[in-house]
Design an enzyme around this catalytic site. Sequence first.
Site, PDB file in Angstrom:
ATOM      1  N   ASP A   1     -19.954  -6.455  29.838  1.00 63.17           N
ATOM      2  CA  ASP A   1     -18.896  -5.314  30.276  1.00 63.17           C
ATOM      3  C   ASP A   1     -18.994  -4.917  31.394  1.00 63.17           C
ATOM      4  O   ASP A   1     -18.261  -3.988  31.916  1.00 63.17           O
ATOM      5  CB  ASP A   1     -19.752  -4.086  29.176  1.00 63.17           C
ATOM      6  CG  ASP A   1     -19.026  -4.114  27.779  1.00 63.17           C
ATOM      7  OD1 ASP A   1     -18.353  -5.213  27.324  1.00 63.17           O
ATOM      8  OD2 ASP A   1     -20.467  -3.459  26.979  1.00 63.17           O
TER       9      ASP A   1
ATOM     10  N   CYS B   1     -17.266  -8.985  38.895  1.00 69.63           N
ATOM     11  CA  CYS B   1     -18.324 -10.126  38.148  1.00 69.63           C
ATOM     12  C   CYS B   1     -19.510 -10.883  38.439  1.00 69.63           C
ATOM     13  O   CYS B   1     -19.118 -11.567  38.863  1.00 69.63           O
ATOM     14  CB  CYS B   1     -17.140 -11.277  38.081  1.00 69.63           C
ATOM     15  SG  CYS B   1     -17.555 -12.233  36.526  1.00 69.63           S
TER      16      CYS B   1
ATOM     17  N   LEU C   1      -9.132  -5.434  17.856  1.00 73.56           N
ATOM     18  CA  LEU C   1      -7.598  -5.861  17.912  1.00 73.56           C
ATOM     19  C   LEU C   1      -7.510  -7.121  16.603  1.00 73.56           C
ATOM     20  O   LEU C   1      -8.429  -7.917  15.711  1.00 73.56           O
ATOM     21  CB  LEU C   1      -6.725  -6.692  19.117  1.00 73.56           C
ATOM     22  CG  LEU C   1      -7.046  -6.523  20.209  1.00 73.56           C
ATOM     23  CD1 LEU C   1      -5.754  -7.706  21.179  1.00 73.56           C
ATOM     24  CD2 LEU C   1      -5.314  -5.226  20.104  1.00 73.56           C
TER      25      LEU C   1
ATOM     26  N   ILE D   1      -6.744  -6.717  26.816  1.00 71.39           N
ATOM     27  CA  ILE D   1      -6.259  -5.763  26.930  1.00 71.39           C
ATOM     28  C   ILE D   1      -6.004  -4.689  27.120  1.00 71.39           C
ATOM     29  O   ILE D   1      -7.234  -3.500  27.006  1.00 71.39           O
ATOM     30  CB  ILE D   1      -5.121  -5.841  25.464  1.00 71.39           C
ATOM     31  CG1 ILE D   1      -4.533  -7.241  25.117  1.00 71.39           C
ATOM     32  CG2 ILE D   1      -4.344  -4.327  25.704  1.00 71.39           C
ATOM     33  CD1 ILE D   1      -3.611  -7.217  25.474  1.00 71.39           C
TER      34      ILE D   1
ATOM     35  N   CYS E   1      -1.586  -2.409  36.739  1.00 75.50           N
ATOM     36  CA  CYS E   1      -3.267  -3.369  37.179  1.00 75.50           C
ATOM     37  C   CYS E   1      -2.628  -2.955  39.181  1.00 75.50           C
ATOM     38  O   CYS E   1      -3.745  -2.768  39.387  1.00 75.50           O
ATOM     39  CB  CYS E   1      -3.552  -4.581  37.102  1.00 75.50           C
ATOM     40  SG  CYS E   1      -4.320  -5.268  35.901  1.00 75.50           S
TER      41      CYS E   1
ATOM     42  N   ARG F   1      -1.882 -22.090  17.795  1.00 77.20           N
ATOM     43  CA  ARG F   1      -2.473 -20.459  17.907  1.00 77.20           C
ATOM     44  C   ARG F   1      -1.627 -19.965  18.899  1.00 77.20           C
ATOM     45  O   ARG F   1      -0.573 -18.779  19.069  1.00 77.20           O
ATOM     46  CB  ARG F   1      -3.351 -20.631  19.470  1.00 77.20           C
ATOM     47  CG  ARG F   1      -4.268 -19.513  19.480  1.00 77.20           C
ATOM     48  CD  ARG F   1      -5.163 -20.546  20.825  1.00 77.20           C
ATOM     49  NE  ARG F   1      -6.719 -20.807  19.986  1.00 77.20           N
ATOM     50  CZ  ARG F   1      -6.963 -19.742  19.018  1.00 77.20           C
ATOM     51  NH1 ARG F   1      -6.962 -18.504  19.301  1.00 77.20           N
ATOM     52  NH2 ARG F   1      -7.666 -20.650  18.262  1.00 77.20           N
TER      53      ARG F   1
ATOM     54  N   ASP G   1      -9.167 -11.839  15.082  1.00 72.38           N
ATOM     55  CA  ASP G   1     -10.188 -12.823  15.595  1.00 72.38           C
ATOM     56  C   ASP G   1     -10.508 -13.993  14.446  1.00 72.38           C
ATOM     57  O   ASP G   1     -11.762 -14.364  14.803  1.00 72.38           O
ATOM     58  CB  ASP G   1     -11.826 -11.735  15.179  1.00 72.38           C
ATOM     59  CG  ASP G   1     -12.303 -12.771  17.051  1.00 72.38           C
ATOM     60  OD1 ASP G   1     -11.813 -13.890  17.627  1.00 72.38           O
ATOM     61  OD2 ASP G   1     -13.932 -12.631  17.322  1.00 72.38           O
TER      62      ASP G   1
ATOM     63  N   CYS H   1     -16.836  -6.293  34.021  1.00 74.69           N
ATOM     64  CA  CYS H   1     -15.258  -6.020  34.102  1.00 74.69           C
ATOM     65  C   CYS H   1     -14.152  -5.100  33.802  1.00 74.69           C
ATOM     66  O   CYS H   1     -13.725  -4.183  33.917  1.00 74.69           O
ATOM     67  CB  CYS H   1     -14.476  -7.525  34.176  1.00 74.69           C
ATOM     68  SG  CYS H   1     -14.060  -7.674  31.772  1.00 74.69           S
TER      69      CYS H   1
END
Length: 373
Positions: free
Chosen positions: A258, A214, A185, A174, A204, A73, A150, A260
């Site tokens: 969803d 969260c 992606l 991302i 950020c 990975r 993925d 966050c």
Amino acid sequence: MCAMTRIPLRPAANLSPPDLHALKADIADWARALGFQQMGVSGIDLGEHPAHLKRWLAQGFEAGMGWMHEPKRASPAELVPNTQRIISLRMDYLPADPRILETLADGERAYIARYALGRDYHKLIRKRVQKLADRMSEAIGPFGYRAFVDSAPVLEKAIASQAGLGWMGKHTLILNRHAGSYFFLAELFTDVALPVDAPVSSHCGSCSACMNICPTQAIIAPYVLDANKCISYLTIEHRGVIAEPLRRAIGNRIFGCDDCQLVCPWNRYARASAEPDFVPRHGLDGPALLELWHWDEATWQSRTEGMPLRRTRYEGWLRNVSIALANAPANATIVQALEQRRESLSSSEHLNAVVAEHIDWAISEQAQKLSLR
């Protein structure tokens, strides 16, 4: 505009720097024509990301996702020998009318992560990436490549970051300054030495909105997500019993979460997808929980065909919907529906110990609410 109208391209192994710059520009054009909103190119050095992954795994934050330990990975060249560059691609998925706040606020309705409302993106995007590779072959002749969506041990967010598609947000997704985070992606590993893009710096700042919102406090530190607490992991990948405190925090989220992304300031720039296959199916962008609870397996198979929802399996669906019903406003009809369904499932293989425990808990939670009214 195709590459042949800029600089006549030679076989991949003989491409000069000007050829490669022209090819890269054409790949970006072809990618846009195939429905991708952005394309970037990275080398095979993933910077600090492999070390971050190693620390994350050492702390057990991968929960039950044992496949995250695959060493390849963090090593693209080991995963696909002879890889020199990785083409990273972004495709937006947000529906035109996402109905996020409306659905989350209605305890009698089910919330499904917006990425999962349409057709399963894996096959759709993989076909587009293959078409992109085919177009490259037409221009430069045979070359080495392998496409990923993925799939396999690919550190896709790290690659996207290195390729300039965005930066890793504190929620570990991302972020793109012009598109937020509601996108898929994909990657094309290749032996063609295309010019690389520069990584994007983080924007950020001091914002901690994603961490604060969260429901289960799964983002335990900036850029560190504990999957053991993450609603997306619990409702999709996890097959077992969910701890009671986490069940209550799940609310009406039956597949993914969803939150966050919802509060991230950069998502003010998120754009609605024009891809027809990502349009919500079967009214699942705000369905009534009791309607979903009455779906037998045949109905579930029919209504989720070709969708990411299949990932949770029917038993996981029953578990998740029962949790949402437990968290719904007090309603005697819910108790009756839970009891009747439990009885009808008693002779079915779908009423395993996990499903039974969550149904019984849901009945108990609703009964307690009713007694306090």
